[in-house]
Design a protein around this motif. Structure first.
Motif, PDB file in Angstrom:
ATOM      1  N   ILE A   1      40.077  35.239  41.160  1.00  0.00           N
ATOM      2  CA  ILE A   1      40.653  36.584  41.276  1.00  0.00           C
ATOM      3  C   ILE A   1      39.576  37.597  41.645  1.00  0.00           C
ATOM      4  CG2 ILE A   1      41.689  38.466  39.938  1.00  0.00           C
ATOM      5  CD1 ILE A   1      43.156  36.300  38.291  1.00  0.00           C
ATOM      6  N   LEU A   2      38.414  37.491  40.993  1.00  0.00           N
ATOM      7  CA  LEU A   2      37.332  38.440  41.245  1.00  0.00           C
ATOM      8  C   LEU A   2      36.764  38.280  42.649  1.00  0.00           C
ATOM      9  CD1 LEU A   2      35.651  38.174  37.737  1.00  0.00           C
ATOM     10  CD2 LEU A   2      37.112  40.025  38.586  1.00  0.00           C
ATOM     11  N   GLU A   3      36.695  37.033  43.127  1.00  0.00           N
ATOM     12  CA  GLU A   3      36.269  36.813  44.514  1.00  0.00           C
ATOM     13  C   GLU A   3      37.255  37.467  45.480  1.00  0.00           C
ATOM     14  OE1 GLU A   3      33.580  35.421  45.709  1.00  0.00           O
ATOM     15  OE2 GLU A   3      32.708  34.356  44.008  1.00  0.00           O
ATOM     16  N   TRP A   4      38.530  37.276  45.222  1.00  0.00           N
ATOM     17  CA  TRP A   4      39.571  37.831  46.094  1.00  0.00           C
ATOM     18  C   TRP A   4      39.510  39.356  46.129  1.00  0.00           C
ATOM     19  CZ3 TRP A   4      44.589  39.995  44.450  1.00  0.00           C
ATOM     20  CH2 TRP A   4      45.460  40.217  45.538  1.00  0.00           C
ATOM     21  N   LEU A   5      39.180  39.961  44.964  1.00  0.00           N
ATOM     22  CA  LEU A   5      39.073  41.419  44.894  1.00  0.00           C
ATOM     23  C   LEU A   5      37.710  41.937  45.351  1.00  0.00           C
ATOM     24  CD1 LEU A   5      40.778  41.980  41.406  1.00  0.00           C
ATOM     25  CD2 LEU A   5      41.730  42.573  43.650  1.00  0.00           C
ATOM     26  N   HIS A   6      36.782  41.010  45.630  1.00  0.00           N
ATOM     27  CA  HIS A   6      35.420  41.369  46.080  1.00  0.00           C
ATOM     28  C   HIS A   6      34.693  42.226  45.041  1.00  0.00           C
ATOM     29  CE1 HIS A   6      36.309  39.638  49.966  1.00  0.00           C
ATOM     30  NE2 HIS A   6      37.382  40.400  50.059  1.00  0.00           N
ATOM     31  N   ILE A   7      34.833  41.855  43.764  1.00  0.00           N
ATOM     32  CA  ILE A   7      34.140  42.562  42.689  1.00  0.00           C
ATOM     33  C   ILE A   7      33.027  41.659  42.169  1.00  0.00           C
ATOM     34  CG2 ILE A   7      34.324  43.637  40.417  1.00  0.00           C
ATOM     35  CD1 ILE A   7      37.333  43.980  40.942  1.00  0.00           C
ATOM     36  N   PRO A   8      31.778  42.096  42.224  1.00  0.00           N
ATOM     37  CA  PRO A   8      30.697  41.280  41.646  1.00  0.00           C
ATOM     38  C   PRO A   8      30.960  41.013  40.159  1.00  0.00           C
ATOM     39  CG  PRO A   8      29.797  43.070  42.956  1.00  0.00           C
ATOM     40  CD  PRO A   8      31.269  43.348  42.813  1.00  0.00           C
ATOM     41  N   TYR A   9      30.629  39.795  39.704  1.00  0.00           N
ATOM     42  CA  TYR A   9      30.887  39.428  38.313  1.00  0.00           C
ATOM     43  C   TYR A   9      29.745  38.587  37.769  1.00  0.00           C
ATOM     44  CZ  TYR A   9      32.609  35.133  40.576  1.00  0.00           C
ATOM     45  OH  TYR A   9      32.728  33.996  41.344  1.00  0.00           O
ATOM     46  N   THR A  10      29.636  38.603  36.442  1.00  0.00           N
ATOM     47  CA  THR A  10      28.569  37.872  35.773  1.00  0.00           C
ATOM     48  C   THR A  10      28.923  36.390  35.647  1.00  0.00           C
ATOM     49  OG1 THR A  10      29.537  38.290  33.590  1.00  0.00           O
ATOM     50  CG2 THR A  10      27.920  39.890  34.404  1.00  0.00           C
ATOM     51  N   HIS A  11      27.917  35.609  35.307  1.00  0.00           N
ATOM     52  CA  HIS A  11      28.065  34.176  35.076  1.00  0.00           C
ATOM     53  C   HIS A  11      28.350  33.424  36.377  1.00  0.00           C
ATOM     54  CE1 HIS A  11      28.835  36.020  31.098  1.00  0.00           C
ATOM     55  NE2 HIS A  11      28.223  34.951  30.626  1.00  0.00           N
ATOM     56  N   SER A  12      28.804  32.195  36.234  1.00  0.00           N
ATOM     57  CA  SER A  12      28.917  31.287  37.370  1.00  0.00           C
ATOM     58  C   SER A  12      30.145  31.574  38.226  1.00  0.00           C
ATOM     59  CB  SER A  12      28.966  29.840  36.869  1.00  0.00           C
ATOM     60  OG  SER A  12      27.738  29.476  36.286  1.00  0.00           O
ATOM     61  N   GLY A  13      30.089  31.055  39.455  1.00  0.00           N
ATOM     62  CA  GLY A  13      31.174  31.221  40.402  1.00  0.00           C
ATOM     63  C   GLY A  13      32.308  30.238  40.189  1.00  0.00           C
ATOM     64  N   VAL A  14      33.214  30.192  41.157  1.00  0.00           N
ATOM     65  CA  VAL A  14      34.446  29.404  41.032  1.00  0.00           C
ATOM     66  C   VAL A  14      34.146  27.921  40.839  1.00  0.00           C
ATOM     67  CG1 VAL A  14      36.575  28.713  42.186  1.00  0.00           C
ATOM     68  CG2 VAL A  14      35.764  31.074  42.401  1.00  0.00           C
TER      69      VAL A  14
END
Length: 304
Positions: free
Chosen positions: A79-92
């Protein structure tokens, strides 16, 4: 990054998983520490409307303090990738791999890391008869915090009778005896080794109830074992493709020396209260809790 005072961080917590209460505790502690570090903070109890909520809030960054399925297994990361919002911790991908214990072990195998063998079996078969010689452990393939773990020791007269909450397919894993050890990785740096001492099995209550366990750091270990834990934790972090902070758990059978050290699992979103294992290790090497969570926000990214 703009100055912290103008940087809006949404802290995701709660969620629908079996680890909701742990996540709420982690999230509140992280939110307060981020405020101390100078960020604008919005606390979000993540639910099915998360994408809409974040689209309305438009934060500069998300601090993901969710635990368990959905929040930790790649779904929220997507969801965060789709919204293009940087986020903490590991990716999908790393999140999905680490949450799936069978696929984690495949990554460990490719990296030459030691782990115990296991099989995936039908819940009905596990309850009908021993699917491997005791001692062994039965657990969900994709939960954390020792949720739904059954320990079957030598001499057990009957197979475990699993709860209705257990999935239809479960992991049955050879029991690894020995001391409980864990090492957190921050970026590419292994912090130290903690020994976890309990009066019994390191289950959910031992992890989260007051007095359930005692942490000794740095663990009193031979130098060879300490160095191996630090090395293996970084290698596991890289093998799974983790970023930010992770924590790898070990068992060490000291009667077997280095051959008795095995990986249990890697947690891509370890508990984040100031007294949780990873923040304790950060404090031990001189990184205070506000400094730690600020680093995690400044390390946040997407499209990875």
């Amino acid at each position: 990054m703009s100055s912290r005072a103008s940087h809006r961080v949404a802290v995701l917590m709660g969620g629908p998983s079996a680890e909701r209460e742990v996540s709420l505790s982690s999230g509140r502690e992280c939110a307060e520490a981020l405020r101390v570090a100078g960020f604008q903070v919005i606390e979000v109890d993540a639910g099915p409307d998360l994408a809409r909520v974040l689209d309305d809030l438009k934060p500069d960054c998300v601090f993901n303090a969710l635990h368990g399925r959905w929040g930790e297994d790649g779904c929220v990361q997507g969801i965060l990738e789709w919204l293009h919002i940087p986020y903490t911790h590991s990716g999908v991908l790393a999140s999905a791999l680490a949450m799936d214990k069978t696929r984690s072990k495949a990554a460990y195998r490719e990296a030459g890391l030691p782990f115990v063998e296991s099989v995936i079996a039908a819940k009905a078969d596990v309850m009908a008869g021993h699917v491997m010689p005791a001692p062994y452990v039965v657990k969900p393939n994709n939960e954390g915090s020792s949720v739904g773990v059954y320990l079957v020791m030598d001499g057990a007269n009957r197979p475990p009778q699993l709860s209705d909450a257990m999935p239809e397919m479960v992991m049955v894993e050879t029991y690894a005896p020995g001391r409980e050890l864990t090492t957190a990785v921050m970026g590419d740096r292994a912090l130290c080794v903690t020994e976890i001492i309990t009066s019994g099995w390191y289950d959910y209550d031992a992890k989260y109830k007051e007095g359930g366990s005692r942490h000794v750091l740095p663990a009193d270990l031979p130098a060879e074992i300490t160095e191996a834990c630090l090395d293996y934790a970084v290698r596991a972090h890289h093998a799974l493709g983790c970023r930010g902070m992770s924590r790898t758990d070990f068992r060490w059978d000291e009667t077997r020396g280095i051959d008795g050290l095995i990986l249990l699992e890697t947690n891509t979103q370890p508990g984040m209260t100031p007294t949780s294992l990873a923040p304790e290790q950060a404090a031990h090497v001189g990184i205070g809790f506000p400094e730690l969570v600020a680093w995690m926000v400044e390390d946040a990214s997407c499209n990875r």
